[in-house]
Each structure stands twice: as structure tokens, then as C-alpha cells.
Scaffold this active site. Structure first.
Site, PDB file in Angstrom:
ATOM      1  CD  GLU A   9      31.823  10.748 -11.439  1.00 36.80           C
ATOM      2  OE1 GLU A   9      32.175  11.527 -10.529  1.00 36.80           O
ATOM      3  OE2 GLU A   9      32.015  10.997 -12.645  1.00 36.80           O
ATOM      4  CG  HIS A  43      36.478  17.940 -16.655  1.00 35.82           C
ATOM      5  ND1 HIS A  43      36.097  16.884 -17.441  1.00 35.82           N
ATOM      6  CD2 HIS A  43      35.806  17.814 -15.491  1.00 35.82           C
ATOM      7  CE1 HIS A  43      35.235  16.129 -16.765  1.00 35.82           C
ATOM      8  NE2 HIS A  43      35.041  16.679 -15.579  1.00 35.82           N
ATOM      9  CB  SER A  73      31.064  33.479   7.858  1.00 34.91           C
ATOM     10  OG  SER A  73      29.731  33.754   8.210  1.00 34.91           O
ATOM     11  CE  LYS A  76      31.050  44.125   9.049  1.00 33.36           C
ATOM     12  NZ  LYS A  76      30.462  43.705  10.273  1.00 33.36           N
ATOM     13  CG  ASP A  88      27.930  44.721  12.595  1.00 36.53           C
ATOM     14  OD1 ASP A  88      27.495  43.571  12.725  1.00 36.53           O
ATOM     15  OD2 ASP A  88      28.725  45.056  11.683  1.00 36.53           O
ATOM     16  CG  ASN A  98      43.438  51.417  12.586  1.00 43.65           C
ATOM     17  OD1 ASN A  98      43.167  50.230  12.741  1.00 43.65           O
ATOM     18  ND2 ASN A  98      43.641  51.951  11.405  1.00 43.65           N
ATOM     19  NE  ARG A 128      40.786  52.989   7.264  1.00 49.72           N
ATOM     20  CZ  ARG A 128      40.040  51.885   7.168  1.00 49.72           C
ATOM     21  NH1 ARG A 128      40.609  50.712   7.237  1.00 49.72           N
ATOM     22  NH2 ARG A 128      38.741  51.950   7.017  1.00 49.72           N
TER      23      ARG A 128
HETATM   24  O1  SKM Z   1      28.185  42.004  10.705  1.00 48.89           O
HETATM   25  C1  SKM Z   1      28.359  40.625  10.766  1.00 48.89           C
HETATM   26  C2  SKM Z   1      27.865  39.985   9.497  1.00 48.89           C
HETATM   27  O2  SKM Z   1      26.491  40.272   9.357  1.00 48.89           O
HETATM   28  C3  SKM Z   1      28.058  38.480   9.534  1.00 48.89           C
HETATM   29  C4  SKM Z   1      29.357  38.057  10.091  1.00 48.89           C
HETATM   30  C5  SKM Z   1      29.805  36.684   9.866  1.00 48.89           C
HETATM   31  O3  SKM Z   1      29.066  35.896   9.299  1.00 48.89           O
HETATM   32  O4  SKM Z   1      30.924  36.344  10.283  1.00 48.89           O
HETATM   33  C6  SKM Z   1      30.117  38.868  10.859  1.00 48.89           C
HETATM   34  C7  SKM Z   1      29.817  40.294  11.050  1.00 48.89           C
HETATM   35  O5  SKM Z   1      30.651  41.026  10.206  1.00 48.89           O
END
Ligand code: SKM
Length: 507
Positions: A35, A123, A245, A294, A332, A386, A391
Site C-alpha cells: 500500500e 475507520h 509467551s 489455570k 505443567d 505466598n 492462599r
Molecule cells: O502452562 C504453560 C502454558 O501451557 C504455556 C505457557 C506460555 O506460553 O508461556 C506457560 C505455562 O503457563
């Protein structure tokens, strides 16, 4: 792309020569089209500049001259702008882009028949309107005589992206529908699956023409978008820190390695239950679950495998092919505990090196549950520290361990052979200077483990190494949990050693 979706690189250079140079780079990086953003040129002479751009172009090109009132840089006369676009159409531009308000003016100024296709765009820099509002907007845009419709909104939440996918599903004409911003990233990655006409990839990070655009390299090398089509199965990581990640990098490479038609994307989610409910009808196939979801993910699954149920946390959710139900798993626990055991010399004659050892776990979330549970299973004594003592107490009760406060943790002098496991994100990029434990109190441990894997060696592990302690990086856990997770995703055995080597190569 496999779905017929193009990858387009917006060129934002200030001069014609620089724009052409960038076009050649975009071409070499695998762009399908570019573009030319004429509004970014510092000096612009339509009669001289447009012929050069169009003669030199190596790829199909969109010609755009976005005015300031629609988020661009052009602040000159609108009639001149429309004449320039009409000239570009006449001289061989493949596409010309015009804002909805000015569409009929440009369309009536074009020579008939015109080879150039007209993209009529809209937009919204503020929000993503409802599906109904977007539907009305699209009908209005179609009635201008557009060849292609372009609707770009701003995602305030990831669920806004669903409205954008609905636009693609309902539109009669070829359509570009994308959502800007971090929360809109998946609209750009998944558009080939939903029939989008194109997605934008920037030349480089910092050179985006709109917020949230991935780079062309990311689209090509991480997501390998050209092979994505309507049949591609969707997977992804759900979390609050998904930008850091490495799972998208890894799982997309794994799909390539075994020849599986899957795409894995980051889902940046701020409310798990709302996201999970809203995305349910899209039939995505599997999810990695990361911090801090989780435990809530376990509640949302239709069924939870017994091991994950006993732990009380899932990091993997897969839609069962036979009945569409979501099943939760935990990969994990074995990954972390196995890595720690190997760091201590491995299991000997069926006896874990953790047997009778003290395992001090920092944190009380999903990863802490997995490690405390696994340690207890191996005959170790889990001690949970913790920030929120209640917890820690809850987790200690659940696994048959002991809870301590952070102050007690810092004063603790554990018996020789004890293990320390950090399960909090403290020390993770970009906060690599942080550590969950002062160096002065580390010396009592034999082995230190950190779930954080970016960086591979955290400050905690560096300081432990300096003290001569054995360390195990979260990277080892990451590899192991990802390979097991991938096998659950594709619902078949996978070549584990081969995938491990792939991971070591790409990371
Ligand atoms: O348990 C893992 C999860 O499956 C992927 C991950 C990540 O991509 O950083 C970290 C953990 O929590």
C-alpha cells in the site's frame, strides 16, 4: 493465503525513492501486495510521482492518500486528493482506497471502465460498534459501488473481534475487516480463516500504519499465514501476559513439522469466563492456559481429566472431536517435577530424588499447585510461601503441606538437599532485574528452579549459580509441557525427540 487472503505491507516512507526501496524489501519478505501511503510523502507532486511509483512497482499496489480527518497525514484539498487517486487508477494502480464519505466523488471521477478496484474504507479509532451497527455500515458502503469494503475498528476487548468476524461472514463483497489495538491482534491473524480479503503486515516493528499490526516477518515466519484457510484449526494461549509467551512460535513450528493444518495465536484476555463464553461458538480446537487463569479454566471445562482435577489447575484445554466438549488437562506438573528430578540426578530404582526432601514453593497459583502436588506425590514435603498467606494456607491444606509467610521464607534455613521453586512471574521480561528471593537466603538450598523462561536464566537462577547451587530453568519445563500439550492438541502421538530438537533450534 490458503483462504485467498493477501498479505499487504503499508509503505510509510517520506520520499518516493525510499518508498520504492521499501517496496523491494517487502517483496523480498514475501508480501503479496503493498500500500503506497501517499499521505506520508513529505513532498508530493501527483503528476510526477504517481507514474514513477506505478512504473516501478513489483507487486499489486493499493494507492491511499489518507486525510487527517480519517487518521492519516494528508491535510491538503480533498478535490486534489481525489484527482490524484483518479490519476493513479488511470495509470495502472491495482486498487485505490477512498473513505466512505468521499467514495461516490472518486467513483464518479474514474474513467469507465476502470481497471483499478475501489476499496471503500471506514475507520473507527474509538471502539468496535455492535454487529447490527456494523451490518448497516457495510450495506451503506456497498451501496456506493465499492469493489472492496474495508472496515477497521478499535478493539477495547478481545470479544470485540467477534463483531469483526461477523462482518466477514455476512458481507456480500470482498471485505477487509480488522480491529486495531493489542486486543485486536487476532482479527489480523485469523482473517484468512474467516474469508478476509487481506491483512496488513508492517515493514518492521515501529513502522505500523495502525496500532496492533504485526510485522510481515511475524505473519510469514511465526504464523505462516499463507497456508491458513477456512479449514485451518485454531489454537492459542489464553492469559494476561501472552505477548511474552513463546508458545505461538513453538506450536506453529510443531504444526509445520508434522504437517498439521493448525494455527496458534495469542489470546490477550482480561476476563476468562466472558472470553470463553463468547468464543465458544467459533469452535476453536485447543488452548494453552497461562497466568492467571489455570484455576478458572478448570471450572469452565465440560470435563477435567482426573490428574488435573486432583491438582486443581489446568494448563491445556482441548475440544474433543467426537462431541465438541472441552476437556481440561495439566501438563505443567510432570514437566516441572520431571525437570527438577533430572536436575537432581534423575529417578533411581524407581525412587525419586525428591523423596523426603523439602520443596519450598513461592506462589500459590496454578503452577504452584502443579509443583506442590507433584512434589507431594514423589514423597517430598511441600512448603508454600505466598504474598497472600490465606492462599498459601489453602494450597498447603489441599496438598498436605505447610504454609509460611514471605517473612518466614526469608528467614528459613532449610535442611540440606532442599529445593526452591519460584512459580510467580517475578523476574520475567521486561522485569529481569527483579527476583522473588534475596541472594543472601538462597545458599541453604541444593537446587533452585524458576518457572519463568524469558529470560532462560533469570536473576534468581544467576544468583543461585553464583552460589554454586544446581539450577533448573523454566525453559526445560516449558519444553516438556509444550510437547505433551501438543500431543493433546492434535490428539495423537507426536515425535517427541524431534519436536524437542525443533524447540532447541528455534528458541
Ligand atoms: O502452562 C504453560 C502454558 O501451557 C504455556 C505457557 C506460555 O506460553 O508461556 C506457560 C505455562 O503457563
Amino acid at each position: 493465503c490458503g483462504g485467498g487472503c493477501y498479505i499487504c505491507v503499508p509503505l510509510l516512507a517520506g520520499s518516493i525513492s525510499e518508498m520504492l526501496r521499501e517496496m523491494r524489501i517487502a517483496h523480498s519478505k514475501g508480501a503479496d501486495m503493498v500500500e503506497f501511503r501517499l499521505d506520508h510523502l513529505t513532498e508530493f507532486e501527483p503528476q510526477a510521482d504517481i507514474p514513477i511509483l506505478l512504473q516501478e512497482k513489483q507487486l499489486p499496489a493499493i494507492i491511499t492518500c489518507r486525510p487527517v480527518w480519517e487518521g492519516g497525514k494528508y491535510n491538503g484539498d480533498d478535490d486534489d486528493r481525489i484527482s490524484a487517486l483518479a490519476l493513479a487508477a488511470e495509470l495502472g494502480a491495482d486498487f485505490v482506497d477512498i473513505e466512505m464519505q468521499k467514495a461516490s466523488e472518486l467513483i464518479s471521477a474514474l474513467q469507465k471502465p476502470s481497471r483499478a478496484k475501489v476499496i471503500v474504507s471506514h475507520h473507527n479509532f474509538d471502539c468496535t460498534p455492535s454487529s447490527e451497527e456494523l451490518g448497516c455500515l457495510v450495506s451503506k458502503m456497498q451501496s456506493t459501488g465499492a469493489d472492496i469494503i474495508k472496515v477497521v475498528t478499535t478493539a477495547r476487548s478481545i470479544t470485540d473481534v467477534i463483531h469483526v468476524f461477523q462482518v466477514l461472514g455476512r458481507s456480500q463483497a470482498p471485505t477487509i475487516a480488522l480491529a486495531m489495538g493489542q486486543q485486536g491482534l487476532i482479527s489480523r491473524l485469523l482473517t484468512p480463516k474467516f474469508g478476509g480479503f487481506l491483512t496488513f503486515g508492517s515493514m518492521a516493528s515501529g513502522r505500523e500504519s495502525a496500532p496492533g499490526q504485526p510485522t510481515i516477518e511475524e505473519l510469514q515466519d511465526i504464523y505462516r499465514l499463507p497456508r491458513v484457510g477456512r479449514e485451518t484449526e485454531v489454537f492459542g494461549i489464553i492469559g494476561q501476559l501472552v505477548g511474552y509467551s513463546k508458545s505461538p512460535l513453538i506450536h506453529n513450528r510443531f504444526f509445520q513439522e508434522i504437517g498439521y493444518d493448525g494455527l496458534y495465536v495469542p489470546f490477550l484476555v482480561h476476563n476468562f469466563k466472558v472470553f470463553f463464553g463468547a468464543f465458544h461458538p467459533l469452535n476453536f480446537t485447543g488452548f494453552s492456559i497461562s497466568i492467571p487463569y489455570k484455576e478458572v479454566a478448570l471450572e469452565c471445562c465440560d470435563e477435567v481429566e482426573s490428574f488435573a482435577k486432583a491438582i486443581g489447575a489446568v494448563n491445556t484445554v482441548v475440544r474433543r472431536r467426537s462431541d465438541g466438549k472441552f476437556i481440561g488437562y495439566n501438563t505443567d506438573c510432570e514437566a516441572a517435577v520431571g525437570a527438577i528430578e533430572d536436575g537432581l540426578g534423575g529417578v533411581n530404582d524407581g525412587v525419586s530424588p525428591l523423596f523426603n526432601k523439602l520443596v519450598v514453593v513461592i506462589g500459590a497459583g496454578g503452577a504452584a499447585k502443579a509443583i506442590a502436588f507433584g512434589a507431594k506425590q514423589r514423597g517430598a514435603h511441600p512448603l508454600i510461601a505466598n504474598r497472600h498467606y490465606d492462599r498459601a494456607q489453602k494450597l498447603a491444606e489441599a496438598v498436605g503441606g505447610t504454609a509460611i509467610t514471605l517473612d518466614q521464607l526469608y528467614e528459613l534455613q532449610p535442611s540440606p538437599g532442599s529445593v526452591l521453586a519460584n512459580t510467580t512471574p517475578i523476574g520475567m521480561f521486561p522485569n529481569e532485574n527483579e527476583t522473588p528471593m534475596p541472594k543472601s537466603v538462597l545458599k541453604h538450598y541444593s537446587l533452585v528452579f524458576d518457572v519463568v523462561y524469558t529470560p532462560k536464566v533469570t536473576r534468581l537462577l544467576t544468583e543461585a549459580e553464583e552460589l554454586g547451587l544446581c539450577v533448573v530453568s523454566g525453559f526445560e519445563m516449558f519444553i516438556r509441557q509444550a510437547i505433551e500439550q501438543f500431543s493433546l492438541f492434535v490428539a495423537k502421538p507426536v515425535p517427541k525427540q524431534q519436536l524437542r530438537e525443533v524447540m532447541l533450534n528455534v528458541m
